[in-house]
Write a protein that holds these residues in place. Structure first.
Motif, PDB file in Angstrom:
ATOM      1  N   VAL A  34      63.751   6.888  33.889  1.00 30.27           N
ATOM      2  CA  VAL A  34      64.432   7.673  35.177  1.00 30.27           C
ATOM      3  C   VAL A  34      65.779   8.133  34.805  1.00 30.27           C
ATOM      4  O   VAL A  34      66.331   9.477  35.115  1.00 30.27           O
ATOM      5  CB  VAL A  34      64.437   6.556  36.270  1.00 30.27           C
ATOM      6  CG1 VAL A  34      65.180   7.121  37.314  1.00 30.27           C
ATOM      7  CG2 VAL A  34      63.120   6.284  36.787  1.00 30.27           C
ATOM      8  N   ALA A  35      66.544   7.467  34.010  1.00 31.00           N
ATOM      9  CA  ALA A  35      67.842   7.907  33.765  1.00 31.00           C
ATOM     10  C   ALA A  35      67.964   9.184  32.674  1.00 31.00           C
ATOM     11  O   ALA A  35      68.682  10.091  32.877  1.00 31.00           O
ATOM     12  CB  ALA A  35      68.554   6.657  32.852  1.00 31.00           C
ATOM     13  N   VAL A  36      66.831   9.250  31.810  1.00 28.76           N
ATOM     14  CA  VAL A  36      66.956  10.314  31.088  1.00 28.76           C
ATOM     15  C   VAL A  36      66.370  11.577  31.854  1.00 28.76           C
ATOM     16  O   VAL A  36      67.064  12.828  31.650  1.00 28.76           O
ATOM     17  CB  VAL A  36      65.858  10.030  29.833  1.00 28.76           C
ATOM     18  CG1 VAL A  36      65.676  11.267  28.902  1.00 28.76           C
ATOM     19  CG2 VAL A  36      66.353   9.073  28.899  1.00 28.76           C
ATOM     20  N   VAL A  37      65.444  11.406  32.754  1.00 27.20           N
ATOM     21  CA  VAL A  37      65.080  12.598  33.491  1.00 27.20           C
ATOM     22  C   VAL A  37      66.420  12.973  34.209  1.00 27.20           C
ATOM     23  O   VAL A  37      66.424  14.286  34.521  1.00 27.20           O
ATOM     24  CB  VAL A  37      63.828  12.026  34.359  1.00 27.20           C
ATOM     25  CG1 VAL A  37      63.690  13.239  35.682  1.00 27.20           C
ATOM     26  CG2 VAL A  37      62.515  11.793  33.743  1.00 27.20           C
ATOM     27  N   LEU A  38      67.020  12.119  34.744  1.00 33.76           N
ATOM     28  CA  LEU A  38      68.468  12.585  35.721  1.00 33.76           C
ATOM     29  C   LEU A  38      69.337  13.089  34.673  1.00 33.76           C
ATOM     30  O   LEU A  38      70.209  13.880  35.290  1.00 33.76           O
ATOM     31  CB  LEU A  38      68.906  11.291  36.467  1.00 33.76           C
ATOM     32  CG  LEU A  38      68.055  10.497  37.522  1.00 33.76           C
ATOM     33  CD1 LEU A  38      68.680   9.607  37.966  1.00 33.76           C
ATOM     34  CD2 LEU A  38      67.482  11.470  38.426  1.00 33.76           C
ATOM     35  N   THR A  78      75.184  13.321  43.505  1.00 34.31           N
ATOM     36  CA  THR A  78      76.055  13.649  42.575  1.00 34.31           C
ATOM     37  C   THR A  78      75.779  14.185  41.512  1.00 34.31           C
ATOM     38  O   THR A  78      76.758  14.644  40.543  1.00 34.31           O
ATOM     39  CB  THR A  78      77.310  12.588  42.219  1.00 34.31           C
ATOM     40  OG1 THR A  78      76.224  11.339  41.916  1.00 34.31           O
ATOM     41  CG2 THR A  78      77.759  11.906  43.727  1.00 34.31           C
ATOM     42  N   ILE A  79      74.534  14.301  40.905  1.00 35.19           N
ATOM     43  CA  ILE A  79      74.155  14.814  39.608  1.00 35.19           C
ATOM     44  C   ILE A  79      73.523  16.317  40.046  1.00 35.19           C
ATOM     45  O   ILE A  79      72.867  16.678  41.115  1.00 35.19           O
ATOM     46  CB  ILE A  79      72.977  13.917  39.347  1.00 35.19           C
ATOM     47  CG1 ILE A  79      73.527  12.402  38.996  1.00 35.19           C
ATOM     48  CG2 ILE A  79      72.314  14.427  37.859  1.00 35.19           C
ATOM     49  CD1 ILE A  79      72.297  11.517  38.588  1.00 35.19           C
ATOM     50  N   GLY A  80      73.853  16.972  39.015  1.00 29.44           N
ATOM     51  CA  GLY A  80      73.264  18.344  39.197  1.00 29.44           C
ATOM     52  C   GLY A  80      71.904  18.448  39.180  1.00 29.44           C
ATOM     53  O   GLY A  80      71.147  17.933  38.866  1.00 29.44           O
ATOM     54  N   LEU A  81      71.410  19.524  40.188  1.00 28.76           N
ATOM     55  CA  LEU A  81      69.862  19.627  40.154  1.00 28.76           C
ATOM     56  C   LEU A  81      69.233  18.466  40.887  1.00 28.76           C
ATOM     57  O   LEU A  81      68.095  18.229  40.873  1.00 28.76           O
ATOM     58  CB  LEU A  81      69.042  20.064  38.947  1.00 28.76           C
ATOM     59  CG  LEU A  81      69.717  21.290  38.089  1.00 28.76           C
ATOM     60  CD1 LEU A  81      68.936  21.500  36.983  1.00 28.76           C
ATOM     61  CD2 LEU A  81      69.638  22.302  39.182  1.00 28.76           C
ATOM     62  N   TYR A  82      70.055  17.708  41.925  1.00 28.59           N
ATOM     63  CA  TYR A  82      69.381  16.385  42.486  1.00 28.59           C
ATOM     64  C   TYR A  82      68.338  16.471  43.164  1.00 28.59           C
ATOM     65  O   TYR A  82      67.524  15.586  43.281  1.00 28.59           O
ATOM     66  CB  TYR A  82      70.592  15.701  42.975  1.00 28.59           C
ATOM     67  CG  TYR A  82      71.029  16.351  44.426  1.00 28.59           C
ATOM     68  CD1 TYR A  82      70.490  15.779  45.565  1.00 28.59           C
ATOM     69  CD2 TYR A  82      71.984  17.306  44.490  1.00 28.59           C
ATOM     70  CE1 TYR A  82      70.731  16.394  46.774  1.00 28.59           C
ATOM     71  CE2 TYR A  82      72.356  17.994  45.701  1.00 28.59           C
ATOM     72  CZ  TYR A  82      71.787  17.566  46.748  1.00 28.59           C
ATOM     73  OH  TYR A  82      72.140  18.048  48.087  1.00 28.59           O
ATOM     74  N   THR A  84      65.747  18.644  42.991  1.00 29.04           N
ATOM     75  CA  THR A  84      64.506  18.668  42.084  1.00 29.04           C
ATOM     76  C   THR A  84      64.185  17.460  41.365  1.00 29.04           C
ATOM     77  O   THR A  84      63.157  17.049  41.253  1.00 29.04           O
ATOM     78  CB  THR A  84      64.688  20.006  41.051  1.00 29.04           C
ATOM     79  OG1 THR A  84      64.780  21.086  41.595  1.00 29.04           O
ATOM     80  CG2 THR A  84      63.485  20.041  40.006  1.00 29.04           C
ATOM     81  N   LYS A  85      65.337  17.031  40.874  1.00 27.32           N
ATOM     82  CA  LYS A  85      65.055  15.732  40.114  1.00 27.32           C
ATOM     83  C   LYS A  85      64.529  14.519  40.940  1.00 27.32           C
ATOM     84  O   LYS A  85      63.906  13.598  40.623  1.00 27.32           O
ATOM     85  CB  LYS A  85      66.550  15.209  39.447  1.00 27.32           C
ATOM     86  CG  LYS A  85      66.659  16.186  38.515  1.00 27.32           C
ATOM     87  CD  LYS A  85      68.378  15.756  37.701  1.00 27.32           C
ATOM     88  CE  LYS A  85      68.541  16.948  36.535  1.00 27.32           C
ATOM     89  NZ  LYS A  85      69.851  16.225  36.224  1.00 27.32           N
ATOM     90  N   LEU A 114      54.038  13.604  32.770  1.00 29.84           N
ATOM     91  CA  LEU A 114      54.863  13.046  33.854  1.00 29.84           C
ATOM     92  C   LEU A 114      55.781  14.231  34.450  1.00 29.84           C
ATOM     93  O   LEU A 114      56.372  14.606  33.700  1.00 29.84           O
ATOM     94  CB  LEU A 114      55.544  11.617  33.706  1.00 29.84           C
ATOM     95  CG  LEU A 114      54.945  10.296  33.048  1.00 29.84           C
ATOM     96  CD1 LEU A 114      55.797   9.394  32.679  1.00 29.84           C
ATOM     97  CD2 LEU A 114      54.031   9.794  34.295  1.00 29.84           C
ATOM     98  N   PRO A 115      56.009  14.151  35.737  1.00 32.51           N
ATOM     99  CA  PRO A 115      56.788  15.267  36.256  1.00 32.51           C
ATOM    100  C   PRO A 115      58.201  15.057  35.752  1.00 32.51           C
ATOM    101  O   PRO A 115      58.759  13.921  35.857  1.00 32.51           O
ATOM    102  CB  PRO A 115      56.719  14.799  37.545  1.00 32.51           C
ATOM    103  CG  PRO A 115      55.336  14.128  38.090  1.00 32.51           C
ATOM    104  CD  PRO A 115      55.027  13.523  36.769  1.00 32.51           C
ATOM    105  N   GLY A 116      58.685  15.968  35.631  1.00 33.02           N
ATOM    106  CA  GLY A 116      60.251  16.103  34.935  1.00 33.02           C
ATOM    107  C   GLY A 116      60.156  15.717  33.376  1.00 33.02           C
ATOM    108  O   GLY A 116      61.657  15.513  33.089  1.00 33.02           O
ATOM    109  N   VAL A 117      59.159  15.255  32.869  1.00 31.65           N
ATOM    110  CA  VAL A 117      59.389  14.755  31.507  1.00 31.65           C
ATOM    111  C   VAL A 117      59.016  15.775  30.561  1.00 31.65           C
ATOM    112  O   VAL A 117      57.669  16.184  30.643  1.00 31.65           O
ATOM    113  CB  VAL A 117      58.765  13.572  31.191  1.00 31.65           C
ATOM    114  CG1 VAL A 117      58.645  13.054  29.740  1.00 31.65           C
ATOM    115  CG2 VAL A 117      58.962  12.417  32.381  1.00 31.65           C
ATOM    116  N   GLY A 118      59.753  16.373  29.613  1.00 29.78           N
ATOM    117  CA  GLY A 118      59.593  17.119  28.671  1.00 29.78           C
ATOM    118  C   GLY A 118      59.676  16.757  27.428  1.00 29.78           C
ATOM    119  O   GLY A 118      59.771  15.397  27.262  1.00 29.78           O
TER     120      GLY A 118
END
Length: 225
Positions: A34-38, A78-82, A84-85, A114-118
Motif C-alpha cells: 500500500v505504501a509503495v502504491v501511494l 495529503t498525498i498527490g493524486l489521492y 485515484t490512489k 493488482l490495481p495501481g501496481v506497475g
C-alpha cells in the motif's frame, strides 16, 4: 564503467550502509504494498505521515475495505493524486481477498495485475519483502546510473535491464536501496554533492560540483582499486 570499478562502487556502498532498506514505514508485506502504491509522485516522508494513522486503524485488506472508500480517501488526502490512489488501494484490497486469500503474492505477474501496481511497484515489493534481486528504477536510480556511467540507458526499462546485467551478483539484493539513497542524499538532481560522495573518484560525471574528498574515499575504499 568497467566491471572492476562497478564492484568497487558497490563494495563501498555496502561498507557505508551494511543493511540498507526502504524509508517507507511498514510492518507487513501488505503495508509495504500500500505504501509503495501511494508513493508514486510523492515523497516517502509524505507517505509515512499519511500511513501511520491509516495503518493504526486498518492494516489488512479486509480492514481497509471495512473503512470504505470515503474514509480511505480522507486518510490520504495529503498525498498527490489521492483520489485515484484511494480507489486503487480499495480495489487492490478486494482483489487480494478474492484471488490471494488476503495475502500479498510473491509473483510478478500477480502483483502487476493488482490495481495501481506497475512494474516498479512490483519490483520494490519483490525485492524488499521477498528478497528477489529486482531493480525498481525510479528517478533517482535512473539519474545515478546514467550520470555515473554505471548503467546508461535512455529508458527506465533499459537501465533496469542493464543494471541487473552488470551489478555483481553478491550485491544485487541490496543494490536497489543503495542507489536510491545515494541519489536522494548525495547524487541529487540539481546539484550533486560530489564532495560528500564516497564513489566520486569512480564516477564518470564530468561536471562535478566539487573535488573528491580523499579522506572520505579512503574511509570506504577497498584495496582492489
Amino acid at each position: 564503467m568497467n566491471p572492476r570499478t562497478r564492484r568497487e562502487m558497490f563494495a563501498r556502498f555496502q561498507r557505508q550502509r551494511p543493511e540498507p532498506t526502504t524509508e517507507l514505514e511498514y510492518r507487513s508485506p501488505f503495508e509495504l504494498l500500500v505504501a509503495v502504491v501511494l508513493s508514486a509522485q510523492a515523497t516517502d516522508a509524505g507517505v509515512n505521515k499519511a500511513t501511520r494513522p491509516l495503518f493504526a486503524r486498518a492494516n489488512t485488506p479486509q480492514a481497509i475495505l471495512d473503512l470504505g472508500l470515503d474514509e480511505i480517501t480522507e486518510a490520504i488526502r495529503t498525498i498527490g493524486l489521492y483520489k485515484t490512489k484511494a480507489k486503487n488501494v480499495y480495489a487492490l484490497c478486494q482483489q487480494l481477498i478474492d484471488k490471494h486469500d488476503g495475502e500479498v503474492p510473491a509473483d510478478r505477474e500477480a502483483l502487476e495485475a493488482l490495481p495501481g501496481v506497475g512494474r516498479k511497484t512490483a519490483n520494490v515489493v519483490l525485492n524488499t519483502v521477498f528478497r528477489q534481486p529486482t531493480m525498481a528504477v525510479d528517478t533517482h536510480i535512473f539519474r545515478v546510473a546514467n550520470r555515473t556511467g554505471l548503467a546508461k540507458g535512455k529508458t527506465v526499462r533499459a537501465v533496469e535491464d542493464r543494471l541487473l546485467k552488470v551489478i555483481p551478483r553478491e550485491y544485487q539484493l541490496d543494490a536497489h536501496h543503495w542507489l536510491i539513497l545515494h541519489g536522494r542524499y548525495v547524487c541529487k538532481a540539481r546539484k550533486p554533492d560530489c564532495g560528500a560522495c564516497i564513489v566520486c573518484d569512480l564516477c564518470d560525471f564530468r561536471d562535478k560540483t566539487e573535488d573528491c574528498s580523499p579522506e572520505l574515499i579512503a574511509r570506504y575504499a577497498t584495496e582492489e582499486i
